[in-house]
Design a protein around this motif. Structure first.
Motif, PDB file in Angstrom:
ATOM      1  N   TYR A 192       0.842  -1.193   0.000  1.00 25.30           N
ATOM      2  CA  TYR A 192       0.000   0.000   0.000  1.00 25.30           C
ATOM      3  C   TYR A 192       0.883   1.250   0.000  1.00 25.30           C
ATOM      4  O   TYR A 192       2.030   1.232   0.455  1.00 25.30           O
ATOM      5  CB  TYR A 192      -0.887   0.036   1.239  1.00 25.30           C
ATOM      6  CG  TYR A 192      -1.985  -0.992   1.265  1.00 25.30           C
ATOM      7  CD1 TYR A 192      -3.171  -0.799   0.561  1.00 25.30           C
ATOM      8  CD2 TYR A 192      -1.862  -2.161   2.023  1.00 25.30           C
ATOM      9  CE1 TYR A 192      -4.198  -1.730   0.599  1.00 25.30           C
ATOM     10  CE2 TYR A 192      -2.876  -3.107   2.064  1.00 25.30           C
ATOM     11  CZ  TYR A 192      -4.039  -2.891   1.344  1.00 25.30           C
ATOM     12  OH  TYR A 192      -5.041  -3.823   1.382  1.00 25.30           O
ATOM     13  N   SER A 193       0.329   2.358  -0.485  1.00 26.02           N
ATOM     14  CA  SER A 193       1.006   3.642  -0.352  1.00 26.02           C
ATOM     15  C   SER A 193       1.035   4.039   1.120  1.00 26.02           C
ATOM     16  O   SER A 193      -0.010   4.051   1.785  1.00 26.02           O
ATOM     17  CB  SER A 193       0.264   4.717  -1.144  1.00 26.02           C
ATOM     18  OG  SER A 193       0.599   5.999  -0.677  1.00 26.02           O
ATOM     19  N   PRO A 194       2.222   4.379   1.670  1.00 24.76           N
ATOM     20  CA  PRO A 194       2.274   4.777   3.082  1.00 24.76           C
ATOM     21  C   PRO A 194       1.453   6.032   3.370  1.00 24.76           C
ATOM     22  O   PRO A 194       0.870   6.158   4.454  1.00 24.76           O
ATOM     23  CB  PRO A 194       3.768   5.011   3.334  1.00 24.76           C
ATOM     24  CG  PRO A 194       4.375   5.191   1.981  1.00 24.76           C
ATOM     25  CD  PRO A 194       3.550   4.376   1.042  1.00 24.76           C
ATOM     26  N   ARG A 195       1.378   6.934   2.415  1.00 25.92           N
ATOM     27  CA  ARG A 195       0.590   8.149   2.616  1.00 25.92           C
ATOM     28  C   ARG A 195      -0.894   7.832   2.651  1.00 25.92           C
ATOM     29  O   ARG A 195      -1.655   8.445   3.396  1.00 25.92           O
ATOM     30  CB  ARG A 195       0.938   9.182   1.529  1.00 25.92           C
ATOM     31  CG  ARG A 195       2.302   9.821   1.763  1.00 25.92           C
ATOM     32  CD  ARG A 195       2.754  10.691   0.611  1.00 25.92           C
ATOM     33  NE  ARG A 195       3.940  11.444   0.978  1.00 25.92           N
ATOM     34  CZ  ARG A 195       5.172  10.962   0.971  1.00 25.92           C
ATOM     35  NH1 ARG A 195       5.384   9.698   0.618  1.00 25.92           N
ATOM     36  NH2 ARG A 195       6.208  11.705   1.317  1.00 25.92           N
ATOM     37  N   ALA A 206       1.716   1.862   7.885  1.00 24.58           N
ATOM     38  CA  ALA A 206       2.498   2.832   7.112  1.00 24.58           C
ATOM     39  C   ALA A 206       3.966   2.780   7.516  1.00 24.58           C
ATOM     40  O   ALA A 206       4.867   2.822   6.665  1.00 24.58           O
ATOM     41  CB  ALA A 206       1.940   4.242   7.324  1.00 24.58           C
ATOM     42  N   ARG A 207       4.222   2.666   8.818  1.00 23.56           N
ATOM     43  CA  ARG A 207       5.602   2.571   9.318  1.00 23.56           C
ATOM     44  C   ARG A 207       6.284   1.310   8.756  1.00 23.56           C
ATOM     45  O   ARG A 207       7.435   1.363   8.316  1.00 23.56           O
ATOM     46  CB  ARG A 207       5.603   2.543  10.840  1.00 23.56           C
ATOM     47  CG  ARG A 207       7.010   2.471  11.444  1.00 23.56           C
ATOM     48  CD  ARG A 207       6.956   2.434  12.959  1.00 23.56           C
ATOM     49  NE  ARG A 207       6.485   3.698  13.531  1.00 23.56           N
ATOM     50  CZ  ARG A 207       5.300   3.878  14.089  1.00 23.56           C
ATOM     51  NH1 ARG A 207       4.437   2.852  14.160  1.00 23.56           N
ATOM     52  NH2 ARG A 207       4.953   5.047  14.589  1.00 23.56           N
ATOM     53  N   ALA A 208       5.558   0.205   8.755  1.00 22.18           N
ATOM     54  CA  ALA A 208       6.125  -1.051   8.250  1.00 22.18           C
ATOM     55  C   ALA A 208       6.459  -0.947   6.761  1.00 22.18           C
ATOM     56  O   ALA A 208       7.512  -1.435   6.316  1.00 22.18           O
ATOM     57  CB  ALA A 208       5.141  -2.191   8.496  1.00 22.18           C
ATOM     58  N   GLN A 211       9.583   1.251   6.303  1.00 25.45           N
ATOM     59  CA  GLN A 211      10.795   0.537   6.698  1.00 25.45           C
ATOM     60  C   GLN A 211      11.294  -0.402   5.601  1.00 25.45           C
ATOM     61  O   GLN A 211      12.494  -0.627   5.448  1.00 25.45           O
ATOM     62  CB  GLN A 211      10.545  -0.240   7.996  1.00 25.45           C
ATOM     63  CG  GLN A 211      10.455   0.663   9.224  1.00 25.45           C
ATOM     64  CD  GLN A 211       9.995  -0.064  10.471  1.00 25.45           C
ATOM     65  OE1 GLN A 211       9.455  -1.174  10.392  1.00 25.45           O
ATOM     66  NE2 GLN A 211      10.180   0.558  11.636  1.00 25.45           N
ATOM     67  N   LYS A 212      10.363  -0.940   4.816  1.00 28.19           N
ATOM     68  CA  LYS A 212      10.749  -1.804   3.707  1.00 28.19           C
ATOM     69  C   LYS A 212      11.204  -1.020   2.479  1.00 28.19           C
ATOM     70  O   LYS A 212      11.985  -1.519   1.669  1.00 28.19           O
ATOM     71  CB  LYS A 212       9.579  -2.708   3.306  1.00 28.19           C
ATOM     72  CG  LYS A 212       9.218  -3.750   4.345  1.00 28.19           C
ATOM     73  CD  LYS A 212       8.029  -4.588   3.882  1.00 28.19           C
ATOM     74  CE  LYS A 212       7.656  -5.637   4.919  1.00 28.19           C
ATOM     75  NZ  LYS A 212       6.465  -6.438   4.488  1.00 28.19           N
ATOM     76  N   LEU A 213      10.727   0.217   2.355  1.00 26.41           N
ATOM     77  CA  LEU A 213      10.989   0.993   1.145  1.00 26.41           C
ATOM     78  C   LEU A 213      12.024   2.093   1.342  1.00 26.41           C
ATOM     79  O   LEU A 213      12.243   2.891   0.428  1.00 26.41           O
ATOM     80  CB  LEU A 213       9.682   1.614   0.631  1.00 26.41           C
ATOM     81  CG  LEU A 213       8.573   0.639   0.234  1.00 26.41           C
ATOM     82  CD1 LEU A 213       7.355   1.402  -0.256  1.00 26.41           C
ATOM     83  CD2 LEU A 213       9.056  -0.333  -0.835  1.00 26.41           C
ATOM     84  N   ARG A 214      12.653   2.155   2.490  1.00 28.61           N
ATOM     85  CA  ARG A 214      13.676   3.160   2.737  1.00 28.61           C
ATOM     86  C   ARG A 214      14.988   2.472   3.083  1.00 28.61           C
ATOM     87  O   ARG A 214      15.022   1.507   3.855  1.00 28.61           O
ATOM     88  CB  ARG A 214      13.263   4.110   3.869  1.00 28.61           C
ATOM     89  CG  ARG A 214      12.007   4.906   3.571  1.00 28.61           C
ATOM     90  CD  ARG A 214      12.216   5.867   2.406  1.00 28.61           C
ATOM     91  NE  ARG A 214      11.011   6.624   2.099  1.00 28.61           N
ATOM     92  CZ  ARG A 214      10.132   6.308   1.155  1.00 28.61           C
ATOM     93  NH1 ARG A 214      10.314   5.215   0.429  1.00 28.61           N
ATOM     94  NH2 ARG A 214       9.075   7.067   0.916  1.00 28.61           N
ATOM     95  N   SER A 215      16.081   2.997   2.560  1.00 31.75           N
ATOM     96  CA  SER A 215      17.391   2.373   2.764  1.00 31.75           C
ATOM     97  C   SER A 215      17.907   2.551   4.181  1.00 31.75           C
ATOM     98  O   SER A 215      18.701   1.770   4.673  1.00 31.75           O
ATOM     99  CB  SER A 215      18.415   2.954   1.766  1.00 31.75           C
ATOM    100  OG  SER A 215      18.453   4.360   1.857  1.00 31.75           O
ATOM    101  N   GLU A 223       9.939  10.967   8.418  1.00 29.48           N
ATOM    102  CA  GLU A 223       9.056  11.028   7.250  1.00 29.48           C
ATOM    103  C   GLU A 223       7.618  10.786   7.659  1.00 29.48           C
ATOM    104  O   GLU A 223       6.699  11.445   7.155  1.00 29.48           O
ATOM    105  CB  GLU A 223       9.497  10.000   6.199  1.00 29.48           C
ATOM    106  CG  GLU A 223       8.673  10.071   4.922  1.00 29.48           C
ATOM    107  CD  GLU A 223       9.232   9.213   3.801  1.00 29.48           C
ATOM    108  OE1 GLU A 223       8.556   9.102   2.755  1.00 29.48           O
ATOM    109  OE2 GLU A 223      10.335   8.657   3.953  1.00 29.48           O
ATOM    110  N   LEU A 224       7.416   9.864   8.589  1.00 26.72           N
ATOM    111  CA  LEU A 224       6.065   9.568   9.049  1.00 26.72           C
ATOM    112  C   LEU A 224       5.449  10.787   9.721  1.00 26.72           C
ATOM    113  O   LEU A 224       4.273  11.106   9.508  1.00 26.72           O
ATOM    114  CB  LEU A 224       6.112   8.382  10.006  1.00 26.72           C
ATOM    115  CG  LEU A 224       4.809   7.631  10.291  1.00 26.72           C
ATOM    116  CD1 LEU A 224       4.189   7.121   9.004  1.00 26.72           C
ATOM    117  CD2 LEU A 224       5.065   6.490  11.262  1.00 26.72           C
TER     118      LEU A 224
END
Length: 475
Positions: A192-195, A206-208, A211-215, A223-224
């Motif tokens: 899903y889109s975190p936003r 959204a946090r999960a 965490q998968k999409l950020r290095s 960001e959250l």
């Protein structure tokens, strides 16, 4: 272990198959309607009927795109793309099996409904899952897949034109249906889109995803908080279409709709849809030669999309729109001048005299496609999407896509008649519209390179004097 950046690009490649479907149709529909096998089984189409058939997908797509904002907000971005893919699959299956022209029209309208739904949501989805450093590059994957689809569509039609019988024109639709199956099969596995998750109050999910999409996980909480702060400032009420044009947002909304509309008035789809007609007028004497020349334009379209894919986040947004606009307009103005000097009409057909002018026009058409591909094709959609606040983005992008496809519908509907009625008129018209758009970009478009989506919101909250200063610094 797949890195976060690689994961984002893989997601972008899969979701952008929606764009490849659009490209396959764009590249193949013109050659399909020029095939003798098509005329034998369906009947010869006059210029007016040809325009209706080609353009009707844009009419249903434009109406569907207006509803896509509701679906993207209600079901999520990923299921918005999925539902669109299912409808495209249905439409292409009907096209591939159609026995009459009315059925083909209905199938094309159904395909357009799915295209309008899926493509409208892909750009939103890619912008919302990407970190600021690569947001532009990730969003250009959609255009890259569109250009791959266009080139593939030309050559699929060129290859299938050698098949005897009805299968010749049905094959491109079968290929489209196969790609739709791949898109639909994979969308359920996309994140899903975190936003969107934050907008729905699903903070932990959204946090999960982040965490998968950020290095680096250390910036996830920051960001959250930015996303939450942005949404809280805009209130938690559901966005409405009326709100998009309220005083606070009207400048960015009008700018984005203007850019998405006038992108089509540069004439790109007149070239892509009716390339065989253009190349026949410029001197090619056989359908097969015109098909092949059209395929070359598809390859050029693809090749020149790649530099933008690599460097859009270094170039920024203003340079491609202004520099590309000047180049696009110059190509068409020069073609129009050549037709004034060396062209004419005989027995209802446009002609161009002399090998030199003919080859000049062919080369200029290729230069036009190249200029559009590295500039407007990539940047306009990114810019129009990223300048809209998160809470309004789905519905605003739906309005943008509606305006884009309505103008595109008008161009596709009238282009066959326009091209056969006036040797030079279409080129001067599209060139003038491009120059006007370029001037608007120069004077009214602030740069967004390197800014987060939330920082871009702040940019448009600045005073008019401050925004003007920002534009002048980037000019």
């Amino acid at each position: 272990m797949v890195s976060a950046t690689t994961r984002i690009y893989l997601i972008a490649l899969h979701t952008s198959l929606a764009g490849m479907l659009w490209g396959l149709d764009t590249g193949s529909i013109g050659p399909i309607t020029q095939m003798d096998q098509f005329s034998s089984s369906i009947g010869h189409l006059s210029s007016g009927v040809l325009g209706i058939y080609v353009a009707c997908i844009l009419l249903s797509a434009s109406l569907s795109s207006l509803c896509s904002g509701y679906i993207a907000d209600l079901l999520s971005r990923k299921y918005g793309i999925l539902t669109g893919g299912i409808v495209v699959l249905l439409g292409t299956i009907i096209s591939a099996s159609a026995k009459s022209f009315p059925v083909l029209i209905c199938a094309r309208l159904i395909t357009g409904i799915g295209q309008g739904q899926s493509i409208s949501v892909v750009t939103i989805y890619l912008c919302e899952i990407s970190p600021r450093e690569i947001r532009g590059t990730v969003a250009t994957v959609l255009q890259l897949l569109i250009t791959i689809g266009i080139a593939s569509g030309y050559f699929v039609a060129y290859a299938s034109s050698r098949i005897r019988g009805e299968l010749a024109w049905r094959t491109p639709f079968i290929v489209e249906a196969s790609v739709a199956v791949v898109l639909v099969s994979g969308m359920a596995f996309m994140p899903y889109s975190p936003r969107w998750l934050v907008q729905r109050g699903r903070i932990d999910e959204a946090r999960a995803v982040l965490q998968k999409l950020r290095s680096s996980s250390e910036f996830v909480e920051d960001e959250l908080r930015l996303i939450q702060g942005s949404l809280e400032e805009q209130n938690r009420e559901d966005a409405s279409y009326r709100e998009i044009f309220q005083k606070r947002y009207i400048k960015r909304s009008v700018l984005s709709v203007f850019l998405m509309s006038f992108e089509m008035l540069c004439g790109i789809d007149a070239v892509l849809y009716y390339a065989p007609i253009l190349f026949t007028q410029a001197g090619f004497t056989s359908n097969r030669a015109a098909f092949l020349a059209s395929g070359v334009s598809g390859i050029i379209n693809l090749i020149f999309t790649i530099p933008a894919q690599l460097w859009v986040d270094k170039w920024g947004r203003r340079f491609p729109l202004i520099g590309g606009g000047i180049s696009i307009a110059a190509c068409f103005m020069t073609i129009g001048t050549l037709y004034v000097i060396y062209g004419g009409k005989a027995e209802g057909q446009v002609y161009l005299s002399g090998k030199g002018p003919q080859w000049a026009v062919i080369i200029l058409i290729y230069m036009f496609v190249a200029s559009f591909s590295w500039s407007w094709a990539v940047v306009i959609k990114i810019y129009a999407c990223e300048i809209i606040p998160t809470r309004l983005r789905a519905k605003a992008c739906a309005v943008q896509q509606l305006s884009n496809w309505l103008v595109n519908f008008a161009v596709a509907l009238t282009a066959p008649l326009f091209l056969r009625a006036s040797p030079s008129g279409p080129y001067f018209f599209f060139g003038s519209a491009t120059l006007f758009t370029t001037a608007v970009c120069h004077f009214l478009m602030p740069e967004t390179k390197g800014k987060s989506l939330e920082e871009i919101e702040d940019l448009f909250e600045m005073t008019p004097q401050a925004v003007g200063h920002s534009v002048s610094l980037m000019a």
